[in-house]
Write an enzyme that holds these catalytic residues in place. Sequence first.
Site, short mmCIF file in Angstrom:
data_model
loop_
_atom_site.label_atom_id
_atom_site.label_comp_id
_atom_site.label_asym_id
_atom_site.label_seq_id
_atom_site.Cartn_x
_atom_site.Cartn_y
_atom_site.Cartn_z
CB ALA A 177 -1.90 7.38 -3.96
CB ALA A 191 -1.00 -0.12 1.42
CG ASN A 192 -0.31 4.65 -1.71
OD1 ASN A 192 -0.98 5.46 -1.21
ND2 ASN A 192 -0.44 4.06 -2.89
NE ARG A 193 5.10 6.99 4.32
CZ ARG A 193 5.44 6.31 5.55
NH1 ARG A 193 4.31 6.11 6.47
NH2 ARG A 193 6.39 5.64 5.82
#
Length: 225
Positions: free
Chosen positions: A95, A29-31
């Site tokens: 994102a 995943a990402n932030r």
Amino acid sequence: QETGPLAGLRALVTAGPTHEPLDPVRYLANRSSGRQGYAIAQALAELGADVTLVSGPVTLAAPVGVHLVRCETAQEMQAHVMQALPCDVAVCTAAVADWRPETEASQKIKKNGDMRPPALSLVPNPDILAQLCALAPGRPGLVIGFAAETETVQAHAQAKRQRKGCDWLVANDVSPQTGIMGGEHNEVMLITPDGMETWPRMSKQDVAEKLAARVGGWWHDVQSA
Ligand code: C5P
């Protein structure tokens, strides 16, 4: 019936990160927090647009007056986006993970006896923004992309607008010291075919309202054309 400067306009907004599963309990995943996309969906709805928000996993409440569709992976997001068409404006703030694990293990991956870590094999995810831009027929009249960069923001953003084929591109610097990713504020550049504007640091809600107002100007021109 909705009233307001965006009455009659159908908008699609993508937001949040995607989660790409490795096994039943792990994912890449990402932030991304989804805040900027949720604020944009809400701002468009407040101006009278009919808004579908396709969102990856976030902890935010559903914006008022918006059709919220939740999903987890990039492939699910792509499917929901295509189902939400046709639309007049698409705003891609999500994102989306660029890559996903090639396979999802059906059981939790175990540590092997020799403690050698498993190798991760990744495959590319679909580029939802580029795909929307390339639709023919059915391309939204206005496609807005986002670019989160950590260096040489302007040059990267201008190149990205060309490469993706979007009409407008909102670029920001998400280096950790800016506090933008996950934070309440944003500092962006808007790149259009007419040139580039630098907007001062403001809340994500104010960025959303300013962008929605600009969409209102575009919609007004479309309708009086
Ligand atoms: O290439 P990059 O990920 O930096 O591009 C960012 C823009 O492209 C954002 O608008 C993002 O929502 C969109 N995007 C997408 N699908 C992907 C990757 C990015 O829609 N797989």
